[in-house]
Design an enzyme around this catalytic site. Structure first.
Site, mmCIF file in Angstrom:
data_model
loop_
_atom_site.group_PDB
_atom_site.id
_atom_site.type_symbol
_atom_site.label_atom_id
_atom_site.label_comp_id
_atom_site.label_asym_id
_atom_site.label_seq_id
_atom_site.Cartn_x
_atom_site.Cartn_y
_atom_site.Cartn_z
ATOM 1 N N CYS A 1 0.860 -1.187 0.000
ATOM 2 C CA CYS A 1 0.000 0.000 0.000
ATOM 3 C C CYS A 1 0.894 1.234 0.000
ATOM 4 O O CYS A 1 1.682 1.425 0.944
ATOM 5 C CB CYS A 1 -0.869 -0.024 1.249
ATOM 6 S SG CYS A 1 -1.866 1.466 1.463
ATOM 7 N N CYS B 1 -0.775 3.508 -6.585
ATOM 8 C CA CYS B 1 -1.732 2.909 -5.642
ATOM 9 C C CYS B 1 -1.930 1.485 -6.127
ATOM 10 O O CYS B 1 -2.179 1.264 -7.322
ATOM 11 C CB CYS B 1 -3.049 3.671 -5.645
ATOM 12 S SG CYS B 1 -4.368 2.835 -4.727
#
Ligand code: DGL
Length: 262
Positions: free
Chosen positions: A75, A189
């Protein structure tokens, strides 16, 4: 290192699966635990202090419970903040996921690169430092998307996601014209590669999409050392922090190399 090694892959939701599938591909011998912190999703909507206060103790609980040999923070929104906190708090080796600005700028021919991430990731000091250090003469456009991670989750869950909604999040990445227009977009992302086919189709012109997952998989494999012959025994588990029962295992199997996550 235990045999087979246990790798814990962590994300705010389902985006880290795009990193997991590359790692599984590189290391079929490992046992995988995938943790989606869906109770706190999306991280892009939380402040820096909230994310640190959430992730650091949660990783402590997870490592105490599952004793992984290695933890991958799949992440960007978290990794650009918490890696130094995690490394000083816990002994287990960590691999993070941060915007792939260096290879993107090295490969750009027009010297126009866009970084598409959550609003949190594009505001981070860490991301700004990567640009200062590695832009290599490129003009870098930071694009913070409020909704794309949630749209990617919706699509993976089988819900209808409109092209217009994806295109609106993508549009600010495309700047300039002719020989001076964007030719490279960093997928900063881990959710966004879930939509890669649609991003490619909806882009106003063709670009190179840079996904760091293969490089992360190589790094993990280097840290683990030579593979063992345990692939038949190595399984997979999936944990949602909300505790909700998941109905996705069939759709998720490809990310786990065909294993059915328990
Ligand atoms: N998958 C996460 C990332 O790589 C973020 C999505 C979110 O929770 O906002 O940044």
């Amino acid at each position: 290192m235990s045999s087979p090694p246990t790798i814990l892959v962590f994300d705010s939701g389902l985006g880290g699966l795009t990193v997991l599938r590359e790692i599984v591909d590189a290391r079929r011998d490992a046992h995988y635990i995938y943790v989606a912190d869906d109770a706190f999703f999306p991280y892009g909507h939380h402040t820096e202090d909230q994310i640190i206060a959430r992730v650091v103790p949660l990783i402590g609980e997870l490592t105490a419970r599952h004793a992984p040999d290695l933890v991958v923070i799949a992440c960007n929104t978290a990794s650009t903040l918490v890696m130094s906190h995690l490394r000083s708090a816990y002994d287990v080796p960590f691999v993070g996921t941060v915007p792939a600005i260096k290879p993107a700028c090295a490969g750009s021919r027009t010297k126009r690169v866009s970084v598409l991430g959550t609003r949190g990731t594009v505001q981070r000091e860490y991301t700004k430092r990567l640009i200062e250090d590695f832009a290599q003469g490129c003009e870098v456009t930071l694009v913070g998307s409020a909704e794309l991670a949630s749209l990617a989750e919706a699509a993976l869950n089988g819900n209808e996601v409109r092209d217009d909604d994806i295109a609106a999040e993508l549009a600010p990445c495309f700047v300039g014209e002719g020989d001076a227009r964007t030719d490279t977009v960093v997928l900063a992302c881990t959710h966004y590669p879930l939509l890669l086919d649609r991003l490619t189709r909806l882009a106003p012109w063709p670009v190179d999409w840079i996904d760091p997952a293969p490089a992360i998989a190589r790094r993990v494999s280097d840290l683990l050392g030579s593979p063992g012959n345990e692939s038949d025994r190595a399984g997979a588990e999936m944990i949602f922090t909300s505790g909700r029962p998941h109905r996705l295992s069939r759709a998720l199997m490809p990310f786990f190399g065909g294993r059915v996550p328990a």
